[in-house]
Design an enzyme around this catalytic site. Structure first.
Site, PDB file in Angstrom:
ATOM      1  N   GLN A 226      36.892  38.676  51.757  1.00 14.77           N
ATOM      2  CA  GLN A 226      37.993  38.145  51.572  1.00 14.77           C
ATOM      3  C   GLN A 226      38.583  38.799  50.125  1.00 14.77           C
ATOM      4  OE1 GLN A 226      37.641  33.524  51.328  1.00 14.77           O
ATOM      5  NE2 GLN A 226      35.525  34.219  51.489  1.00 14.77           N
ATOM      6  N   ASN A 227      37.648  39.673  49.622  1.00 16.94           N
ATOM      7  CA  ASN A 227      37.910  40.647  48.416  1.00 16.94           C
ATOM      8  C   ASN A 227      38.925  41.710  48.531  1.00 16.94           C
ATOM      9  OD1 ASN A 227      35.809  38.931  47.423  1.00 16.94           O
ATOM     10  ND2 ASN A 227      34.410  40.468  47.301  1.00 16.94           N
ATOM     11  N   VAL A 228      39.888  41.868  47.685  1.00 19.46           N
ATOM     12  CA  VAL A 228      40.739  42.719  47.644  1.00 19.46           C
ATOM     13  C   VAL A 228      40.460  44.111  46.790  1.00 19.46           C
ATOM     14  CG1 VAL A 228      42.568  41.072  48.158  1.00 19.46           C
ATOM     15  CG2 VAL A 228      42.189  41.639  45.513  1.00 19.46           C
TER      16      VAL A 228
ATOM     17  N   HIS B  53      42.311  39.398  53.117  1.00 19.30           N
ATOM     18  CA  HIS B  53      43.281  39.169  52.088  1.00 19.30           C
ATOM     19  C   HIS B  53      43.836  40.431  51.437  1.00 19.30           C
ATOM     20  CE1 HIS B  53      41.132  35.017  51.486  1.00 19.30           C
ATOM     21  NE2 HIS B  53      42.048  35.110  52.480  1.00 19.30           N
TER      22      HIS B  53
ATOM     23  N   CYS C 161      56.735  47.010  50.548  1.00 23.74           N
ATOM     24  CA  CYS C 161      58.016  46.213  50.236  1.00 23.74           C
ATOM     25  C   CYS C 161      58.275  44.919  50.634  1.00 23.74           C
ATOM     26  CB  CYS C 161      58.954  47.277  51.000  1.00 23.74           C
ATOM     27  SG  CYS C 161      60.798  46.620  50.909  1.00 23.74           S
TER      28      CYS C 161
ATOM     29  N   CYS D 268      61.769  49.636  46.790  1.00 27.73           N
ATOM     30  CA  CYS D 268      61.936  50.379  47.865  1.00 27.73           C
ATOM     31  C   CYS D 268      63.269  50.999  48.115  1.00 27.73           C
ATOM     32  CB  CYS D 268      61.546  49.414  49.125  1.00 27.73           C
ATOM     33  SG  CYS D 268      61.424  50.016  50.944  1.00 27.73           S
TER      34      CYS D 268
ATOM     35  N   CYS E 149      65.002  50.512  50.501  1.00 27.65           N
ATOM     36  CA  CYS E 149      65.912  49.676  51.198  1.00 27.65           C
ATOM     37  C   CYS E 149      66.428  48.855  49.977  1.00 27.65           C
ATOM     38  CB  CYS E 149      65.232  48.915  52.227  1.00 27.65           C
ATOM     39  SG  CYS E 149      64.014  47.484  51.575  1.00 27.65           S
TER      40      CYS E 149
ATOM     41  N   THR F   8      30.864  33.065  48.393  1.00 24.58           N
ATOM     42  CA  THR F   8      32.282  32.569  48.322  1.00 24.58           C
ATOM     43  C   THR F   8      32.169  31.013  48.271  1.00 24.58           C
ATOM     44  OG1 THR F   8      34.020  32.133  49.890  1.00 24.58           O
ATOM     45  CG2 THR F   8      32.032  32.679  50.894  1.00 24.58           C
TER      46      THR F   8
ATOM     47  N   ASN G  49      24.564  32.198  47.418  1.00 28.60           N
ATOM     48  CA  ASN G  49      25.427  31.760  46.705  1.00 28.60           C
ATOM     49  C   ASN G  49      24.788  31.433  45.401  1.00 28.60           C
ATOM     50  OD1 ASN G  49      27.680  30.328  44.718  1.00 28.60           O
ATOM     51  ND2 ASN G  49      28.658  30.485  46.806  1.00 28.60           N
TER      52      ASN G  49
HETATM   53  C1  BJW Z   1      27.747  34.243  43.367  1.00 32.92           C
HETATM   54  C2  BJW Z   1      27.593  35.206  42.063  1.00 32.92           C
HETATM   55  C3  BJW Z   1      26.624  35.901  42.433  1.00 32.92           C
HETATM   56  C4  BJW Z   1      29.278  33.812  41.452  1.00 32.92           C
HETATM   57  N1  BJW Z   1      25.985  35.822  43.316  1.00 32.92           N
HETATM   58  N2  BJW Z   1      27.316  34.207  44.474  1.00 32.92           N
HETATM   59  C5  BJW Z   1      43.817  24.164  56.226  1.00 32.92           C
HETATM   60  C6  BJW Z   1      43.327  23.273  55.420  1.00 32.92           C
HETATM   61  C7  BJW Z   1      43.682  23.184  54.277  1.00 32.92           C
HETATM   62  C8  BJW Z   1      44.576  24.242  53.412  1.00 32.92           C
HETATM   63  C9  BJW Z   1      44.823  25.151  54.420  1.00 32.92           C
HETATM   64  C10 BJW Z   1      44.783  25.152  55.864  1.00 32.92           C
HETATM   65  N3  BJW Z   1      45.098  26.366  56.350  1.00 32.92           N
HETATM   66  C11 BJW Z   1      45.830  27.086  55.371  1.00 32.92           C
HETATM   67  C12 BJW Z   1      45.736  26.250  54.120  1.00 32.92           C
HETATM   68  C13 BJW Z   1      46.348  26.837  53.004  1.00 32.92           C
HETATM   69  C14 BJW Z   1      45.613  27.652  52.203  1.00 32.92           C
HETATM   70  C15 BJW Z   1      44.166  27.023  51.588  1.00 32.92           C
HETATM   71  O1  BJW Z   1      43.152  27.469  52.230  1.00 32.92           O
HETATM   72  N4  BJW Z   1      44.129  26.396  50.680  1.00 32.92           N
HETATM   73  C16 BJW Z   1      42.839  25.656  50.070  1.00 32.92           C
HETATM   74  C17 BJW Z   1      42.635  26.239  48.918  1.00 32.92           C
HETATM   75  C18 BJW Z   1      43.026  24.196  50.361  1.00 32.92           C
HETATM   76  N5  BJW Z   1      45.583  29.101  52.795  1.00 32.92           N
HETATM   77  C19 BJW Z   1      46.324  29.846  52.896  1.00 32.92           C
HETATM   78  O2  BJW Z   1      47.397  29.694  52.528  1.00 32.92           O
HETATM   79  C20 BJW Z   1      46.005  31.158  53.762  1.00 32.92           C
HETATM   80  N6  BJW Z   1      47.045  31.504  54.807  1.00 32.92           N
HETATM   81  C21 BJW Z   1      47.124  31.038  55.924  1.00 32.92           C
HETATM   82  O3  BJW Z   1      46.389  30.078  56.161  1.00 32.92           O
HETATM   83  O4  BJW Z   1      48.473  30.859  56.663  1.00 32.92           O
HETATM   84  C22 BJW Z   1      48.814  30.093  57.821  1.00 32.92           C
HETATM   85  C23 BJW Z   1      49.220  28.751  57.116  1.00 32.92           C
HETATM   86  C24 BJW Z   1      50.004  28.798  55.929  1.00 32.92           C
HETATM   87  C25 BJW Z   1      50.458  27.578  55.149  1.00 32.92           C
HETATM   88  C26 BJW Z   1      50.043  26.439  55.912  1.00 32.92           C
HETATM   89  C27 BJW Z   1      49.142  26.433  56.935  1.00 32.92           C
HETATM   90  C28 BJW Z   1      48.711  27.500  57.457  1.00 32.92           C
HETATM   91  C29 BJW Z   1      46.198  32.439  52.796  1.00 32.92           C
HETATM   92  C30 BJW Z   1      45.018  32.245  51.815  1.00 32.92           C
HETATM   93  C31 BJW Z   1      44.915  33.392  50.900  1.00 32.92           C
HETATM   94  C32 BJW Z   1      44.181  33.410  49.771  1.00 32.92           C
HETATM   95  N7  BJW Z   1      44.510  34.678  48.712  1.00 32.92           N
HETATM   96  C33 BJW Z   1      43.597  34.505  47.562  1.00 32.92           C
HETATM   97  C34 BJW Z   1      44.264  35.765  46.639  1.00 32.92           C
HETATM   98  C35 BJW Z   1      44.354  37.220  47.378  1.00 32.92           C
HETATM   99  C36 BJW Z   1      45.085  38.229  46.407  1.00 32.92           C
HETATM  100  C37 BJW Z   1      44.306  38.287  45.052  1.00 32.92           C
HETATM  101  O5  BJW Z   1      42.967  38.465  45.060  1.00 32.92           O
HETATM  102  O6  BJW Z   1      45.100  38.408  44.023  1.00 32.92           O
HETATM  103  O7  BJW Z   1      42.454  35.112  48.106  1.00 32.92           O
HETATM  104  S1  BJW Z   1      43.266  33.170  46.748  1.00 32.92           S
HETATM  105  C38 BJW Z   1      41.596  33.582  46.429  1.00 32.92           C
HETATM  106  O8  BJW Z   1      40.704  32.784  47.040  1.00 32.92           O
HETATM  107  C39 BJW Z   1      41.395  35.019  47.096  1.00 32.92           C
HETATM  108  C40 BJW Z   1      40.145  34.769  47.419  1.00 32.92           C
HETATM  109  O9  BJW Z   1      39.835  35.933  48.220  1.00 32.92           O
HETATM  110  C41 BJW Z   1      39.957  33.482  48.115  1.00 32.92           C
HETATM  111  C42 BJW Z   1      38.580  33.014  48.325  1.00 32.92           C
HETATM  112  O10 BJW Z   1      37.836  32.921  46.792  1.00 32.92           O
HETATM  113  P1  BJW Z   1      36.315  33.271  47.012  1.00 32.92           P
HETATM  114  O11 BJW Z   1      36.448  34.570  47.335  1.00 32.92           O
HETATM  115  O12 BJW Z   1      35.542  32.383  47.752  1.00 32.92           O
HETATM  116  O13 BJW Z   1      35.955  33.067  45.276  1.00 32.92           O
HETATM  117  P2  BJW Z   1      35.696  31.750  44.359  1.00 32.92           P
HETATM  118  O14 BJW Z   1      35.951  32.063  42.804  1.00 32.92           O
HETATM  119  O15 BJW Z   1      36.415  30.576  44.969  1.00 32.92           O
HETATM  120  O16 BJW Z   1      34.019  31.650  44.777  1.00 32.92           O
HETATM  121  C43 BJW Z   1      33.371  32.542  44.235  1.00 32.92           C
HETATM  122  C44 BJW Z   1      31.918  31.926  44.553  1.00 32.92           C
HETATM  123  O17 BJW Z   1      30.907  32.983  44.255  1.00 32.92           O
HETATM  124  C45 BJW Z   1      31.320  30.753  43.909  1.00 32.92           C
HETATM  125  O18 BJW Z   1      31.008  29.874  44.941  1.00 32.92           O
HETATM  126  C46 BJW Z   1      30.488  31.364  43.146  1.00 32.92           C
HETATM  127  O19 BJW Z   1      29.170  30.172  42.740  1.00 32.92           O
HETATM  128  C47 BJW Z   1      29.723  32.342  43.911  1.00 32.92           C
HETATM  129  N8  BJW Z   1      29.152  33.599  42.755  1.00 32.92           N
HETATM  130  N9  BJW Z   1      28.613  34.680  41.168  1.00 32.92           N
HETATM  131  C48 BJW Z   1      26.329  35.129  44.400  1.00 32.92           C
HETATM  132  N10 BJW Z   1      26.295  36.810  41.638  1.00 32.92           N
HETATM  133 ZN    ZN Z   2      62.004  48.120  51.948  1.00 30.11          ZN
END
Ligand code: BJW
Ligand code: ZN
Length: 244
Positions: A99-101, A117, A125, A145, A147, A185, A210
Site C-alpha cells: 500500500q506504500n507509495v 496506492h 495530469c 499539462c 492539455c 498495516t 505488527n
Molecule cells: C509497525 C511498525 C514497525 C508501526 N513494525 N509494524 C468498504 C468499507 C468501508 C469503506 C470503504 C470500503 N471500500 C472503500 C471504502 C472507502 C475507503 C476506505 O477504505 N475507507 C476506510 C478508511 C473506512 N477506500 C477507498 O476510498 C479506496 N478506494 C476504493 O475503494 O475505490 C472504490 C470505492 C470508492 C468509494 C466508495 C466505495 C468504493 C482508496 C483508498 C486509498 C488510500 N490512500 C492512502 C493515501 C495514498 C497516497 C499517499 O500516501 O499519500 O493510502 S490513505 C493511507 O492509508 C495510504 C495507506 O496506503 C493506507 C493504509 O495505511 P497503512 O499502511 O495501514 O498505515 P497506518 O498508519 O494506518 O498503519 C501503520 C501500521 O504499522 C500500524 O498498525 C502500526 O502499529 C504499524 N507499525 N511501526 C511493524 N516498526
Molecule cells: Zn493533460
C-alpha cells in the site's frame, strides 16, 4: 518467536505473498499515517488525500507531498525491506503487495511488486492522465499539462479506484498463497484490508506482523507483535539456516 507450524509451512511452501503498509517503512524514518507517530496527527487526511481537496487547494496538497517526497528521498530501505528481497529469492513464487507509495521496496531490490496506492515519485495530469516525470513541483508555480490540466501525484486518494491490474492480481495471489503475511498495516483501508481475509478464506495460513494488535489480529492464524525490521530478518534467517 515463531511457531513450528509456520516454519514447517514456509519450508514446504512454493507460493507466498506479503501485504505491506506504512509500518514496514517506519524504521527507515518514514512516519506512518495513523497512531501516535502518525503523519495525520499533524495533517488532516480529509484535507489532503482526496481529489476535491486537491482541486480546491492544490498548493496545500503539493506542499504535503513535497514534504514527504523530500523526506523519502533521504531515507534507505531497512532490514525488513531487505528480508522481503530474500524471500523473493528463496520462494519459487513470491509476491509483494504494497500500500506504500514510498518506492522503498523497489529500492531494496524486490522485482515482483504490486503497488496498490500508486507511487509518490510519479505524477500525472488530472484531465488526460498523461504521466509526467518526477521533476520537483514548485508549489508557488504549479505546473500544468499540455492539455491545460493540473499535474497531481500519481497516488490513489480516498474515493478513487485502485489500479485495476494490481488489485485484480493481488486478489488472485491472495487466493493461491499457501502463506500470506500482513505486515505493518492497520488493515483499516479497503480494499487492501480485505486481502488477508480473502487469503484465509481460500485456505492460506495468514500471519500478521505488527507493532501492536489490529482489527484483523483475532482473525489471523498467527500474530507476531514487534518491529518488522527485527522479526522478518529473524524469520528468513531461521528458514535458510534450517535448510543448510
Ligand atoms: C509497525 C511498525 C514497525 C508501526 N513494525 N509494524 C468498504 C468499507 C468501508 C469503506 C470503504 C470500503 N471500500 C472503500 C471504502 C472507502 C475507503 C476506505 O477504505 N475507507 C476506510 C478508511 C473506512 N477506500 C477507498 O476510498 C479506496 N478506494 C476504493 O475503494 O475505490 C472504490 C470505492 C470508492 C468509494 C466508495 C466505495 C468504493 C482508496 C483508498 C486509498 C488510500 N490512500 C492512502 C493515501 C495514498 C497516497 C499517499 O500516501 O499519500 O493510502 S490513505 C493511507 O492509508 C495510504 C495507506 O496506503 C493506507 C493504509 O495505511 P497503512 O499502511 O495501514 O498505515 P497506518 O498508519 O494506518 O498503519 C501503520 C501500521 O504499522 C500500524 O498498525 C502500526 O502499529 C504499524 N507499525 N511501526 C511493524 N516498526
Ligand atoms: Zn493533460
Amino acid at each position: 518467536m515463531f511457531s513450528d507450524l509456520l516454519i514447517n509451512k514456509l519450508k514446504k511452501a512454493t507460493t507466498v505473498a506479503a501485504l505491506t503498509g506504512a509500518g514496514i517503512s517506519a524504521e527507515s524514518g518514514v512516519p506512518t499515517f495513523r497512531g501516535e507517530q502518525g503523519l495525520w496527527k499533524k495533517f488532516r487526511p480529509e484535507e489532503l488525500a482526496n481529489f476535491n481537496a486537491f482541486m480546491k487547494n492544490p498548493k496545500l496538497v503539493w506542499e504535503w507531498y513535497n514534504f514527504r517526497k523530500n523526506l523519502i528521498s533521504q531515507v534507505q530501505p531497512n532490514p525488513g525491506h531487505h528480508a522481503l528481497v530474500q524471500m523473493e529469492t528463496y520462494f519459487q513464487d513470491f509476491y509483494l503487495i504494497t500500500q506504500n507509495v514510498d518506492n522503498l521496496h523497489r529500492l531494496a531490490g524486490n522485482k515482483r511488486i504490486y503497488e496498490l496506492h500508486g507511487n509518490i515519485m510519479r505524477n500525472r495530469c488530472v484531465d488526460c492522465n498523461k504521466q509526467w516525470s518526477d521533476t520537483l513541483i514548485d508549489e508557488e508555480n504549479l505546473p500544468h499539462c499540455d492539455c491545460g490540466g493540473l499535474i497531481r501525484p500519481d497516488v490513489v486518494w480516498f474515493g478513487e479506484s485502485l489500479p485495476e491490474k494490481e488489485i485484480t492480481k493481488s486478489f488472485e495471489v491472495a487466493r493461491k498463497s499457501e502463506v500470506f503475511f500482513s505486515i505493518g498495516t492497520s488493515a483499516l483501508v479497503q480494499p487492501a484490508a480485505s486481502l488477508p481475509i480473502e487469503a484465509k478464506r481460500a485456505g492460506a495460513y495468514v500471519v500478521e506482523i505488527n507493532f501492536e494488535p489490529t482489527v484483523i489480529t483475532d482473525y489471523v492464524d498467527e500474530s507476531i507483535i514487534g518491529k518488522s525490521g527485527e522479526i522478518l530478518p529473524s524469520l528468513i534467517r531461521q528458514i535458510i539456516n534450517d535448510q543448510e
